[in-house]
Enzyme design. Structure first.
Site, short mmCIF file in Angstrom:
data_model
loop_
_atom_site.label_atom_id
_atom_site.label_comp_id
_atom_site.label_asym_id
_atom_site.label_seq_id
_atom_site.Cartn_x
_atom_site.Cartn_y
_atom_site.Cartn_z
N SER A 64 -64.58 14.62 130.11
CA SER A 64 -64.30 13.41 128.87
C SER A 64 -65.07 13.63 127.76
O SER A 64 -66.25 14.26 127.65
CB SER A 64 -64.49 12.65 129.77
OG SER A 64 -63.73 11.94 130.77
N1 SAH Z 1 -65.41 12.62 134.94
C1 SAH Z 1 -65.04 13.80 134.53
C2 SAH Z 1 -63.67 14.16 134.24
C3 SAH Z 1 -62.46 15.36 134.79
S1 SAH Z 1 -61.68 15.35 134.48
C4 SAH Z 1 -66.12 14.89 133.78
O1 SAH Z 1 -66.68 14.08 132.67
O2 SAH Z 1 -66.30 15.66 133.47
C5 SAH Z 1 -60.80 14.80 135.73
C6 SAH Z 1 -61.25 14.80 137.20
O3 SAH Z 1 -60.33 13.92 138.11
C7 SAH Z 1 -60.46 16.34 137.31
O4 SAH Z 1 -62.11 17.33 138.02
C8 SAH Z 1 -59.40 15.70 138.07
O5 SAH Z 1 -59.50 16.92 139.50
C9 SAH Z 1 -60.01 14.73 138.99
N2 SAH Z 1 -58.96 13.92 140.23
C10 SAH Z 1 -57.37 14.24 139.59
N3 SAH Z 1 -57.35 13.33 140.14
C11 SAH Z 1 -57.37 12.64 141.52
C12 SAH Z 1 -57.48 11.56 142.20
N4 SAH Z 1 -56.77 11.79 142.77
N5 SAH Z 1 -59.16 11.97 143.61
C13 SAH Z 1 -60.12 12.19 143.00
N6 SAH Z 1 -60.42 13.11 142.11
C14 SAH Z 1 -59.03 12.99 140.88
#
Ligand code: SAH
Length: 214
Positions: A64
């Protein structure tokens, strides 16, 4: 890879930009001024780590944007020792911010590749979430509920009911809701049955996917 004085300088600049963009929570800014974001990016992207932008982290996902991390964390209003559930561990950067601020962090990721990579990286950098889980965040973590705060870092088509149920009374759920773009939404649980809802404008996230953690 190391954390150098140059990185610290870039971080200080980034934090100033975040403050100019309206982030006022000193604890959030302080945590972000201390966390080496360049160590959470794919190699080749380190040079951009202190720009206020999202970047790819593998498995089709993104870390993010710093402003988004700061904005969501600020909405949590977390106090040291709060129990926080994070959905979407991803690179682990948001997880590290929560750990640095003294929260007891429980985090769930549905992409196995990212889950494995980040479960090694975080302890190596000295960040120790209570629980890092590979699974479907739509279900939350009932065994460890209730939580003082829940933060969802993927775009959710709707607000998952299990997450609302796992919030303690007075607790805060921060979740971007929508398909193409998302409205940053804050739910505050005011009683067993009542939630106060606040909305904070448009953001863009990768989608929150259900039941596909293979
Ligand atoms: N906080 C992270 C955001 C990554 S993007 C950062 O700053 O790096 C969002 C993440 O949510 C991805 O890694 C994706 O695989 C995960 N995601 C999507 N749907 C999900 C679910 N149902 N349960 C757990 N993780 C999920």
């Amino acid at each position: 890879m190391k954390d150098t004085a140059k990185h610290q300088g870039l971080r200080n600049q980034l934090v100033q930009i975040l403050a100019q963009k309206g982030i006022y929570d000193k604890n959030v800014l302080q945590a972000m001024s201390q966390i080496p974001r360049h160590l959470f990016l794919e190699s080749g992207f380190e040079d951009f780590a202190y720009q206020d932008k999202a970047f790819p982290i593998g498995a089709g996902q993104t870390i993010s944007q710093p402003y988004t991390v700061a904005f969501q964390t600020q909405l949590l209003q977390l106090k040291p020792d709060d129990k926080i559930l994070e959905i979407g561990t991803g690179s682990g950067y948001q997880t590290a911010v929560l750990c640095k601020m003294g929260a007891k962090v429980f985090t769930i990721e549905r992409q196995n590749e990212l889950y494995r990579k980040t479960s090694v990286l975080l302890p190596k950098l000295g960040y120790r979430p209570r629980v890092m889980m590979f699974g479907d965040g739509y279900k939350g973590l009932p065994a460890d509920a209730p939580f003082d705060g829940i933060i969802v870092t993927a775009g959710a088509p709707n607000i998952p009911q299990p997450l609302m149920a796992q919030l303690r009374i007075g607790g805060r759920l921060v979740i971007p809701v929508g398909e193409e773009k998302q409205i940053m939404t804050l739910l505050i649980r005011t009683s067993e049955t009542h939630f106060e809802q606040h909305e904070f404008g448009d953001f863009r996230f990768v989608p929150m996917l259900e039941d596909k953690n293979k």
